[in-house]
Design an enzyme around this catalytic site. Sequence first.
Site, short mmCIF file in Angstrom:
data_model
loop_
_atom_site.label_atom_id
_atom_site.label_comp_id
_atom_site.label_asym_id
_atom_site.label_seq_id
_atom_site.Cartn_x
_atom_site.Cartn_y
_atom_site.Cartn_z
N ARG A 117 42.37 44.44 40.57
CA ARG A 117 41.02 44.41 39.68
C ARG A 117 41.22 43.35 38.75
NH1 ARG A 117 38.79 46.86 42.97
NH2 ARG A 117 37.76 48.72 43.27
N HIS A 150 36.27 38.52 46.15
CA HIS A 150 36.66 40.02 46.54
C HIS A 150 36.50 40.27 47.94
CE1 HIS A 150 36.77 44.01 43.91
NE2 HIS A 150 37.18 43.80 45.04
N GLU A 163 32.77 39.96 37.61
CA GLU A 163 32.42 39.62 38.81
C GLU A 163 31.07 39.53 38.91
OE1 GLU A 163 34.41 41.82 41.73
OE2 GLU A 163 36.30 41.14 41.15
C1 GLV Z 1 37.92 46.89 46.54
O1 GLV Z 1 38.05 46.45 45.92
C2 GLV Z 1 38.13 48.49 46.73
O2 GLV Z 1 38.78 49.05 45.40
O3 GLV Z 1 38.31 49.06 48.03
#
Ligand code: GLV
Length: 326
Positions: A240, A287, A269
């Site tokens: 994250r 991401h 983001e």
């Molecule tokens: C993606 O970032 C997830 O947490 O699945």
Amino acid sequence: MDRLKIFVTRRIPREGIDLLRRVADVDVSPQDGPLERKKLLAAAPSYHGILGTMTDRIDAEFMDAAESLKGYANYAVGFDNIDVPEATRRGLPVSNTPGVLTDATAECAWALLFAVARRVVEADGIMRSGRWKWWGPLQFIGGTVRGKTLGIVGAGRIGTAMALMGRGFDMPVIYSNASGRKNGVLETELNARLVSFDELLAQADFISLHTPLTPQTRHLFGAEQFARMKDTAYIINTARGPVIDENALVAALKKGEIAGAGLDVYENEPTMAPGLAELDNVVVLPHIGSATRAARAGMATLAARNLAAMLKGQKPETGLNPELFD
Ligand code: GLV
């Protein structure tokens, strides 16, 4: 009884929607991007089940609005978008999608690791721009991977998979865990060592982040931590964004305190900290850690099975508050 109603806040792979349609009437948000907060709150009261994702904030305000809700299924393994204690207090079951995206995310971390160490994106840019004139002994010199020390921050499912995938590269593995618990698989399979966070910072040549975002891990990496890393070391983040203080990362990269960064996630983001995108020694992805066909289909079907179970008052396979069913 009237048919139950489910709302899916983003378009997801069809397998998941097909499963949901067997148990309820399903509405899927027609828009391409995240649902604005206002629209989420307006939709919430009409549904018995909601399948959402990290761009939906599932907090007390949402739960107040979602008065008929019997369950919320997150289409993500990370669940920092959900106030789980609040959901539990209200008796609202919530779930996430662990397991099905482990390999995809670990593979993404390796893609970033190699891309940043061997300057793949920068070199690709030179080819595409037509600026490559000749082979050169000093061109695009990067870092070695084989034999270098891999530091895993957060040796859970994904961190463990990432380290195991590196077996062919003979990398000594060290890891640190917020819990301080040993990881038996890493210790047995790789002779990995559990070390303190400070030792990891000082010894690792590649640091790969796999920790969840919690109040304790927010800005785990800031100016002080980058200064303690080797100036030849790289940091990889597929966890994250807010685990890294992104402005401090830009400053550390500019000062040469670390060699480079491979990032799939960001503090705010979809934006990046000023200066990040201008640096050659970073590789930045939007991401996409779990973005393989298999992982995304697995997330869709697992989230759908979880929601179907919660609508029936049953314990979901991967619930975040299973104690509600004890
Ligand atoms: C993606 O970032 C997830 O947490 O699945």
